[in-house]
Design a protein around this motif. Structure first.
Motif, PDB file in Angstrom:
ATOM      1  N   PHE A  39       0.835  -1.204   0.000  1.00  0.00           N
ATOM      2  CA  PHE A  39       0.000   0.000   0.000  1.00  0.00           C
ATOM      3  C   PHE A  39       0.871   1.255   0.000  1.00  0.00           C
ATOM      4  CE2 PHE A  39       0.775   1.243   4.398  1.00  0.00           C
ATOM      5  CZ  PHE A  39       1.192   0.048   4.957  1.00  0.00           C
ATOM      6  N   THR A  40       0.291   2.325  -0.526  1.00  0.00           N
ATOM      7  CA  THR A  40       0.922   3.633  -0.341  1.00  0.00           C
ATOM      8  C   THR A  40       0.029   4.498   0.537  1.00  0.00           C
ATOM      9  OG1 THR A  40       0.033   4.172  -2.499  1.00  0.00           O
ATOM     10  CG2 THR A  40       2.396   3.784  -2.374  1.00  0.00           C
ATOM     11  N   THR A  41      -1.305   4.287   0.415  1.00  0.00           N
ATOM     12  CA  THR A  41      -2.214   4.865   1.400  1.00  0.00           C
ATOM     13  C   THR A  41      -3.072   3.718   1.913  1.00  0.00           C
ATOM     14  OG1 THR A  41      -3.961   5.292  -0.183  1.00  0.00           O
ATOM     15  CG2 THR A  41      -2.359   7.058   0.159  1.00  0.00           C
ATOM     16  N   ILE A  42      -3.752   3.973   3.042  1.00  0.00           N
ATOM     17  CA  ILE A  42      -4.504   2.887   3.657  1.00  0.00           C
ATOM     18  C   ILE A  42      -5.763   2.564   2.847  1.00  0.00           C
ATOM     19  CG2 ILE A  42      -5.772   2.285   5.784  1.00  0.00           C
ATOM     20  CD1 ILE A  42      -3.555   3.521   7.349  1.00  0.00           C
ATOM     21  N   ARG A  43      -6.189   3.496   1.999  1.00  0.00           N
ATOM     22  CA  ARG A  43      -7.382   3.255   1.193  1.00  0.00           C
ATOM     23  C   ARG A  43      -7.079   2.445  -0.068  1.00  0.00           C
ATOM     24  NH1 ARG A  43     -11.698   6.493   2.357  1.00  0.00           N
ATOM     25  NH2 ARG A  43     -11.350   7.730   4.218  1.00  0.00           N
ATOM     26  N   ASN A  44      -5.825   2.272  -0.361  1.00  0.00           N
ATOM     27  CA  ASN A  44      -5.475   1.598  -1.602  1.00  0.00           C
ATOM     28  C   ASN A  44      -4.501   0.463  -1.285  1.00  0.00           C
ATOM     29  OD1 ASN A  44      -4.899   0.895  -4.187  1.00  0.00           O
ATOM     30  ND2 ASN A  44      -3.748   2.753  -4.677  1.00  0.00           N
ATOM     31  N   THR A  45      -5.084  -0.697  -0.898  1.00  0.00           N
ATOM     32  CA  THR A  45      -4.225  -1.798  -0.474  1.00  0.00           C
ATOM     33  C   THR A  45      -4.378  -2.989  -1.412  1.00  0.00           C
ATOM     34  OG1 THR A  45      -5.963  -2.640   0.942  1.00  0.00           O
ATOM     35  CG2 THR A  45      -4.362  -1.160   1.948  1.00  0.00           C
ATOM     36  N   HIS A  46      -3.349  -3.814  -1.407  1.00  0.00           N
ATOM     37  CA  HIS A  46      -3.309  -4.935  -2.315  1.00  0.00           C
ATOM     38  C   HIS A  46      -2.704  -6.110  -1.558  1.00  0.00           C
ATOM     39  CE1 HIS A  46      -2.948  -6.920  -6.182  1.00  0.00           C
ATOM     40  NE2 HIS A  46      -1.705  -7.228  -5.873  1.00  0.00           N
ATOM     41  N   PHE A  47      -3.472  -7.203  -1.419  1.00  0.00           N
ATOM     42  CA  PHE A  47      -2.997  -8.334  -0.621  1.00  0.00           C
ATOM     43  C   PHE A  47      -1.781  -8.997  -1.276  1.00  0.00           C
ATOM     44  CE2 PHE A  47      -3.031 -12.820   0.661  1.00  0.00           C
ATOM     45  CZ  PHE A  47      -2.980 -12.656   2.041  1.00  0.00           C
ATOM     46  N   VAL A  48      -0.715  -9.177  -0.507  1.00  0.00           N
ATOM     47  CA  VAL A  48       0.483  -9.793  -1.073  1.00  0.00           C
ATOM     48  C   VAL A  48       0.981 -10.965  -0.231  1.00  0.00           C
ATOM     49  CG1 VAL A  48       1.311  -7.774  -2.317  1.00  0.00           C
ATOM     50  CG2 VAL A  48       1.953  -8.091   0.089  1.00  0.00           C
ATOM     51  N   GLY A  49       0.178 -11.431   0.734  1.00  0.00           N
ATOM     52  CA  GLY A  49       0.621 -12.561   1.552  1.00  0.00           C
ATOM     53  C   GLY A  49       1.846 -12.196   2.368  1.00  0.00           C
ATOM     54  N   LEU A  50       2.848 -13.072   2.327  1.00  0.00           N
ATOM     55  CA  LEU A  50       4.023 -12.879   3.180  1.00  0.00           C
ATOM     56  C   LEU A  50       5.135 -12.069   2.518  1.00  0.00           C
ATOM     57  CD1 LEU A  50       4.247 -16.402   4.852  1.00  0.00           C
ATOM     58  CD2 LEU A  50       3.622 -14.239   5.951  1.00  0.00           C
ATOM     59  N   GLU A  51       4.834 -11.508   1.343  1.00  0.00           N
ATOM     60  CA  GLU A  51       5.886 -10.833   0.586  1.00  0.00           C
ATOM     61  C   GLU A  51       6.633  -9.777   1.402  1.00  0.00           C
ATOM     62  OE1 GLU A  51       4.980  -9.294  -3.543  1.00  0.00           O
ATOM     63  OE2 GLU A  51       5.991  -7.562  -2.643  1.00  0.00           O
ATOM     64  N   ASN A  52       5.859  -8.963   2.193  1.00  0.00           N
ATOM     65  CA  ASN A  52       6.503  -7.907   2.988  1.00  0.00           C
ATOM     66  C   ASN A  52       7.501  -8.483   3.974  1.00  0.00           C
ATOM     67  OD1 ASN A  52       5.119  -5.792   1.810  1.00  0.00           O
ATOM     68  ND2 ASN A  52       3.380  -6.026   3.213  1.00  0.00           N
ATOM     69  N   TYR A  53       7.171  -9.654   4.541  1.00  0.00           N
ATOM     70  CA  TYR A  53       8.065 -10.272   5.526  1.00  0.00           C
ATOM     71  C   TYR A  53       9.333 -10.766   4.840  1.00  0.00           C
ATOM     72  CZ  TYR A  53       4.332  -9.896   8.931  1.00  0.00           C
ATOM     73  OH  TYR A  53       3.391  -9.394   9.779  1.00  0.00           O
ATOM     74  N   VAL A  54       9.180 -11.329   3.629  1.00  0.00           N
ATOM     75  CA  VAL A  54      10.346 -11.789   2.881  1.00  0.00           C
ATOM     76  C   VAL A  54      11.233 -10.594   2.551  1.00  0.00           C
ATOM     77  CG1 VAL A  54      11.115 -12.906   0.751  1.00  0.00           C
ATOM     78  CG2 VAL A  54       9.081 -13.756   1.942  1.00  0.00           C
ATOM     79  N   ARG A  55      10.593  -9.505   2.104  1.00  0.00           N
ATOM     80  CA  ARG A  55      11.387  -8.319   1.765  1.00  0.00           C
ATOM     81  C   ARG A  55      12.068  -7.732   2.987  1.00  0.00           C
ATOM     82  NH1 ARG A  55       7.706  -4.212  -1.376  1.00  0.00           N
ATOM     83  NH2 ARG A  55       9.584  -2.942  -1.585  1.00  0.00           N
ATOM     84  N   ALA A  56      11.400  -7.797   4.140  1.00  0.00           N
ATOM     85  CA  ALA A  56      12.015  -7.267   5.368  1.00  0.00           C
ATOM     86  C   ALA A  56      13.318  -7.996   5.663  1.00  0.00           C
ATOM     87  CB  ALA A  56      11.054  -7.400   6.546  1.00  0.00           C
TER      88      ALA A  56
END
Lengths: 280, 280
Positions: A39-56
């Protein structure tokens, strides 16, 4: 008798609960949910599963911040608690000026936060100035500078807790030990330390969580310089949110991991030191 | 014999503690000294005492107060700290009484949620909290008060309900028998008993709210600065140059109320630290 009392829930609990819901419960739930979204704003989100955790985890900055925070916390645990306990031992003796000393050692903790960071940086950068450098010259300077700052701030607080613990050690026990021929060290290790174990538990807990969560002092003293090498977890997460466009989801995933880390370590530590406590 | 040895140890310890106390005070003394020096001499020679050439009297204080809107920031910080603490102490003591006395699973779960919120790092809710607070229109100097109520309620409810449990039921049952309603019963009977703990918990809250940087920065931004935000902005410097003289003066002004507060409420602060600790 208490039946009437339950009807008063809206008066007694609801205002606090409403504020708690807005300031904590909803943001916490949303935070967990958002960590699985891009997401870039909270109104515009896109489910990506665990991707954020992998990127972290594949983000060097995060791994570096994790090691930095871990090392910083371990060193602080030792410096803060050894100094605080030694001061508490000295300041529970019968001598003059005890209260004044306690006040002075407690003072940095009162100032706290960003102000304390800048107060400290004047001294440290002034000292380093004799060699023509400042705190951002090398990562090791920043690390030890922050350890010194943290020790300066937390020692007085822990000292107060240790003093309260030591004052609860019955004089009859230390006198009995002295009659049995125990010296200073054996009284310390075999009588006093086991009896102040609850204070040790709480002081290690507080030092641990405070050091892991450190943000203001980090921002004021080094702001991560040089090149983000002196950045603790909290500051790294802040910079991921507000310093890198398109990384908000990763920032939120890091924040969830940070929360889990603090929660797990805190409960492990409580279990571990609690088991060493004894009764007088 | 032992008496004389004890005296010698005390003298040695006092000397050692004096040196350490000086080290603890040095950063603050340094800031005070430099706040009276011309800004040009501060980073160049921070350890030099002010002399006829470098001494500027109150100029830094006047500059600091004027230029950065520091006086307004100071007033705002006082308002936010006092208002939030009042809300917290009234709201949470009512909540704590209810939660400690009510039976059933719901009050228990609520209590656990409050306790749980204490270990969650601020970074976990930082981003979503800013959003939620904006949505419900609490991003004002007055609106931030309920945000602090919500965010501070964890620690406050925790300490206060611990205390309520030690109050005997008979006290309020007698009042209710005499026909007092829950509100009357609370304010006439329970709250007076809770007062010492309420004062203690107010002081703990005042300390962190006064020093808090990130929450007011994210919610109120740089237009409605609090003291820590004003200091952070002054440090970053307008147009790349920092007025170190003004900054030193601001640091001193930020510290003075805390020290005054401490001198007045020392007894309660110390017992607050201990109360926060033993219940942990």
């Amino acid at each position: 008798m208490y039946k009437r009392f339950y009807r008063w829930f809206p008066v007694f609990v609801l205002p606090t609960l409403a504020a708690f819901t807005v300031a904590f419960l909803i943001p916490f739930g949303m935070g967990v949910w958002l960590s699985f979204h891009r997401f870039t704003t909270i109104r515009n989100t896109h489910f990506v599963g665990l991707e954020n955790y992998v990127r972290a985890f594949s983000d060097d900055g995060f791994v570096r911040a994790l090691t930095f925070s871990a090392a910083f916390t371990v060193v602080s645990l030792v410096t803060v608690n050894v100094l605080a306990f030694a001061l508490a031992l000295a300041l529970t003796r019968r001598m003059r000026g005890v209260n004044l000393f306690r006040g002075v050692f407690f003072m940095p903790n009162l100032i706290g936060g960003i102000v304390l960071g800048y107060v400290f940086s004047l001294l440290v950068n002034g000292l380093l100035g004799f060699w023509g450098v400042d705190i951002t010259y090398a990562a090791t300077y920043g690390f030890w500078g922050l350890v010194a700052l943290n020790t300066w701030q937390l020692t007085g607080y822990m000292m107060v807790i240790y003093i309260a613990g030591l004052q609860n050690v019955p004089v009859s026990l230390t006198e009995a030990a002295a009659i049995d021929g125990a010296g200073f060290l054996s009284t310390l290790f075999h009588v006093k330390l086991p009896l102040v174990a609850p204070s040790v538990t709480i002081c290690t807990f507080l030092t641990l969580t405070n050091s892991l969560k450190m943000f203001d002092q980090n921002l004021a003293l080094t702001a991560g310089a040089p090149e983000r090498q002196t950045q603790g977890l909290a500051l790294d997460i802040y910079n991921t949110f507000y310093g890198r466009i398109g990384w908000q989801g990763v920032g939120q995933a890091k924040a969830v991991l940070f929360f889990l880390l603090v929660a797990v370590i805190a409960s492990l530590q409580l279990g571990l030191t609690r088991s060493r406590e004894v009764d007088a | 014999m032992t008496h004389r040895r004890e005296k010698r140890t005390n003298r040695l310890l006092t000397a050692l503690l004096l040196v350490l106390a000086l080290v603890f005070l040095l950063p603050v003394i340094l800031v005070v000294l430099n706040s009276f020096k011309s800004r040009l001499y501060i980073s160049a020679a921070p350890f030099a005492l002010p002399d006829t050439e470098t001494f500027v009297g109150w100029e830094n204080y006047l500059n600091g107060l004027r230029s950065a809107g520091f006086a307004a920031a100071f007033g705002r910080s006082v308002f936010i700290t006092v208002g939030s603490v009042l809300l917290l102490v009234v709201g949470c003591s009512m909540t704590s009484w209810y939660l400690a006395r009510a039976k059933g699973w719901f009050p228990k779960v609520l209590y656990l949620l409050f306790v749980f919120s204490m270990i969650v790092p601020f970074q976990m809710v930082m981003y979503t909290l800013t959003y939620v607070v904006g949505q419900v229109g609490l991003d004002t100097v007055v609106g931030i008060l309920p945000v602090y109520l919500g965010f501070g309620s964890g620690l406050t409810v925790f300490i206060l309900s611990g205390f309520v449990r030690s109050i005997p039921h008979e006290l309020e049952e007698a009042a209710m028998m005499d026909g007092a309603g829950p509100l009357q019963c609370f304010f006439r009977v329970i709250f007076p008993v809770m007062r010492p703990t309420a004062v203690t918990v107010s002081i703990l809250n005042a300390m962190w709210i006064w020093n808090d940087y990130l929450l007011p920065y994210l919610i109120l931004g740089t237009d409605q600065k609090t003291v820590p935000v004003a200091i952070q902005i002054a440090m970053q410097g307008a147009y790349g140059s920092t007025d170190y003289g003004g900054l030193m003066a601001m640091l001193v002004l930020a510290i003075i109320p805390i020290i005054a507060f401490y001198l007045v409420g020392q007894k309660y602060i110390i017992s607050g630290v201990v109360a926060g600790a033993v219940k942990g």
